[in-house]
Design a protein around this motif. Structure first.
Motif, PDB file in Angstrom:
ATOM      1  N   TYR A 125       0.855  -1.173   0.000  1.00 11.79           N
ATOM      2  CA  TYR A 125       0.000   0.000   0.000  1.00 11.79           C
ATOM      3  C   TYR A 125       0.904   1.240   0.000  1.00 11.79           C
ATOM      4  N   PRO A 126       0.386   2.388  -0.413  1.00 13.16           N
ATOM      5  CA  PRO A 126       1.231   3.597  -0.491  1.00 13.16           C
ATOM      6  C   PRO A 126       1.531   4.180   0.895  1.00 13.16           C
ATOM      7  N   PRO A 127       2.532   5.068   0.970  1.00 15.53           N
ATOM      8  CA  PRO A 127       2.836   5.727   2.238  1.00 15.53           C
ATOM      9  C   PRO A 127       1.655   6.572   2.719  1.00 15.53           C
ATOM     10  N   ALA A 128       1.607   6.799   4.013  1.00 19.56           N
ATOM     11  CA  ALA A 128       0.603   7.692   4.598  1.00 19.56           C
ATOM     12  C   ALA A 128       1.282   9.025   4.882  1.00 19.56           C
ATOM     13  N   ALA A 129       0.539  10.102   4.724  1.00 17.25           N
ATOM     14  CA  ALA A 129       1.088  11.435   4.987  1.00 17.25           C
ATOM     15  C   ALA A 129       0.042  12.284   5.687  1.00 17.25           C
ATOM     16  N   ALA A 130       0.524  13.212   6.484  1.00 16.13           N
ATOM     17  CA  ALA A 130      -0.347  14.181   7.157  1.00 16.13           C
ATOM     18  C   ALA A 130       0.379  15.513   7.142  1.00 16.13           C
ATOM     19  N   ALA A 131      -0.383  16.595   7.107  1.00 18.79           N
ATOM     20  CA  ALA A 131       0.217  17.934   7.073  1.00 18.79           C
ATOM     21  C   ALA A 131      -0.547  18.857   8.009  1.00 18.79           C
ATOM     22  N   ARG A 132       0.189  19.834   8.550  1.00 19.21           N
ATOM     23  CA  ARG A 132      -0.433  20.845   9.398  1.00 19.21           C
ATOM     24  C   ARG A 132       0.122  22.201   8.986  1.00 19.21           C
ATOM     25  N   LYS A 133      -0.800  23.117   8.670  1.00 24.61           N
ATOM     26  CA  LYS A 133      -0.402  24.468   8.280  1.00 24.61           C
ATOM     27  C   LYS A 133      -0.218  25.315   9.530  1.00 24.61           C
ATOM     28  N   HIS A 134       0.885  26.078   9.519  1.00 21.96           N
ATOM     29  CA  HIS A 134       1.180  26.998  10.621  1.00 21.96           C
ATOM     30  C   HIS A 134       0.999  28.408  10.091  1.00 21.96           C
ATOM     31  N   GLY A 136       1.532  31.893   8.241  1.00 23.11           N
ATOM     32  CA  GLY A 136       2.147  32.200   6.950  1.00 23.11           C
ATOM     33  C   GLY A 136       2.060  31.004   6.022  1.00 23.11           C
ATOM     34  N   ASN A 137       3.176  30.708   5.341  1.00 27.97           N
ATOM     35  CA  ASN A 137       3.198  29.583   4.400  1.00 27.97           C
ATOM     36  C   ASN A 137       3.827  28.327   4.996  1.00 27.97           C
ATOM     37  N   ALA A 138       4.103  28.329   6.307  1.00 31.93           N
ATOM     38  CA  ALA A 138       4.776  27.196   6.934  1.00 31.93           C
ATOM     39  C   ALA A 138       3.836  25.996   7.060  1.00 31.93           C
ATOM     40  N   VAL A 139       4.340  24.844   6.649  1.00 30.91           N
ATOM     41  CA  VAL A 139       3.581  23.598   6.731  1.00 30.91           C
ATOM     42  C   VAL A 139       4.524  22.509   7.262  1.00 30.91           C
ATOM     43  N   THR A 140       4.045  21.732   8.211  1.00 34.38           N
ATOM     44  CA  THR A 140       4.793  20.572   8.688  1.00 34.38           C
ATOM     45  C   THR A 140       4.153  19.338   8.086  1.00 34.38           C
ATOM     46  N   VAL A 141       4.987  18.449   7.526  1.00 34.94           N
ATOM     47  CA  VAL A 141       4.487  17.228   6.884  1.00 34.94           C
ATOM     48  C   VAL A 141       5.091  16.024   7.593  1.00 34.94           C
ATOM     49  N   SER A 160       0.243  23.002  -8.369  1.00 35.89           N
ATOM     50  CA  SER A 160      -1.176  23.311  -8.562  1.00 35.89           C
ATOM     51  C   SER A 160      -1.985  22.092  -8.975  1.00 35.89           C
ATOM     52  N   SER A 161      -1.308  21.035  -9.457  1.00 41.34           N
ATOM     53  CA  SER A 161      -2.015  19.788  -9.799  1.00 41.34           C
ATOM     54  C   SER A 161      -1.028  18.623  -9.656  1.00 41.34           C
ATOM     55  N   SER A 162      -1.538  17.406  -9.674  1.00 44.15           N
ATOM     56  CA  SER A 162      -0.667  16.235  -9.513  1.00 44.15           C
ATOM     57  C   SER A 162       0.292  16.068 -10.688  1.00 44.15           C
ATOM     58  N   SER A 163       0.025  16.711 -11.811  1.00 46.84           N
ATOM     59  CA  SER A 163       0.917  16.610 -12.973  1.00 46.84           C
ATOM     60  C   SER A 163       1.951  17.737 -13.017  1.00 46.84           C
ATOM     61  N   SER A 164       1.912  18.661 -12.066  1.00 49.16           N
ATOM     62  CA  SER A 164       2.882  19.765 -12.065  1.00 49.16           C
ATOM     63  C   SER A 164       3.515  19.939 -10.680  1.00 49.16           C
ATOM     64  N   LEU A 165       4.029  18.849 -10.134  1.00 48.44           N
ATOM     65  CA  LEU A 165       4.653  18.894  -8.817  1.00 48.44           C
ATOM     66  C   LEU A 165       6.140  19.187  -8.920  1.00 48.44           C
ATOM     67  N   SER A 166       6.647  19.930  -7.948  1.00 49.44           N
ATOM     68  CA  SER A 166       8.077  20.246  -7.860  1.00 49.44           C
ATOM     69  C   SER A 166       8.529  20.060  -6.419  1.00 49.44           C
ATOM     70  N   PRO A 167       9.818  19.735  -6.227  1.00 46.20           N
ATOM     71  CA  PRO A 167      10.329  19.589  -4.860  1.00 46.20           C
ATOM     72  C   PRO A 167      10.226  20.894  -4.076  1.00 46.20           C
ATOM     73  N   VAL A 168       9.882  20.759  -2.799  1.00 47.57           N
ATOM     74  CA  VAL A 168       9.831  21.902  -1.878  1.00 47.57           C
ATOM     75  C   VAL A 168      10.842  21.617  -0.776  1.00 47.57           C
ATOM     76  N   GLY A 169      11.813  22.493  -0.630  1.00 50.41           N
ATOM     77  CA  GLY A 169      12.831  22.276   0.387  1.00 50.41           C
ATOM     78  C   GLY A 169      13.768  21.142  -0.006  1.00 50.41           C
ATOM     79  N   ARG A 170      14.526  20.665   0.962  1.00 53.52           N
ATOM     80  CA  ARG A 170      15.477  19.581   0.719  1.00 53.52           C
ATOM     81  C   ARG A 170      14.896  18.273   1.201  1.00 53.52           C
ATOM     82  N   PRO A 171      15.417  17.146   0.694  1.00 54.47           N
ATOM     83  CA  PRO A 171      14.987  15.852   1.241  1.00 54.47           C
ATOM     84  C   PRO A 171      15.332  15.767   2.719  1.00 54.47           C
TER      85      PRO A 171
END
Length: 178
Positions: A125-134, A136-141, A160-171
């Motif tokens: 099964y795929p990974p699970a993810a959760a996010a919390r917005k703080h 400004g633009n800060a988000v913890t994932v 803006s869509s699943s076909s136009s994703l780009s990395p945010v921050g570093r791994p």
């Protein structure tokens, strides 16, 4: 066990990991008078086929001594360690090449045999993810893929869509469970 004990009783899991070497688990437990009760142990025997003799070359005992009345195993590992399952008891011990315990563990139920081998966890099964917005633009994932053993780091993608994703921050390196 008596010093210099050169016999075993009610053995289990006899294996020949290499020529002229036999490993086994010696229950030692509650035998007839010809085989008096002694502590259970993992044994390695070296065979001399010319003289038809076997010499105990490794004797793995638990501290404090354990008395398994049935079952058990003694697995030689590639690095020279040994994994001993104490049969009808709930214990497993790994010994290093110098016959000292690396770890000792207990289960909630009895073991018949235990084995250690390489394993790769690949969840179906795929990974699970959760996010919390703080503010400004800060988000913890947070990300988790229970059972996976291959993930080394996580990379957040956004767009803006699943076909136009780009990395945010570093791994971010995976640490522990998540």
């Amino acid at each position: 066990k008596p010093s210099g004990q050169q016999w075993f009783c009610y053995q289990h899991h006899a294996r020949q990991p290499k020529p002229n070497v036999v490993t086994l688990f010696d229950d030692g437990g509650k035998g007839p008078s010809a085989c008096p009760n002694h502590a259970s142990r993992g044994l390695t025997l070296t065979l001399d086929t010319a003289s038809h003799t076997a010499t105990i070359t490794r004797d793995l005992t638990h501290n404090p001594p354990l008395h398994a009345s049935l079952w058990g195993s003694n697995q030689t590992l590639p690095n020279g360690d040994a994994l001993v399952s104490w049969g009808g008891l709930k214990e497993i011990t790994e010994f290093n090449a110098a016959s000292e315990p690396n770890f000792d563990m207990s289960f909630s139920g009895r073991t018949y045999r235990a084995f250690r081998s390489p394993w790769t966890g690949i969840p179906d099964y795929p990974p699970a993810a959760a996010a919390r917005k703080h503010g400004g633009n800060a988000v913890t994932v947070w990300a988790s893929w229970n059972g996976d053993t291959q993930v080394k780091s996580w990379q957040v993608l956004a767009g803006s869509s699943s076909s136009s994703l780009s990395p945010v921050g570093r791994p971010v390196a995976k640490t522990g469970f998540q």
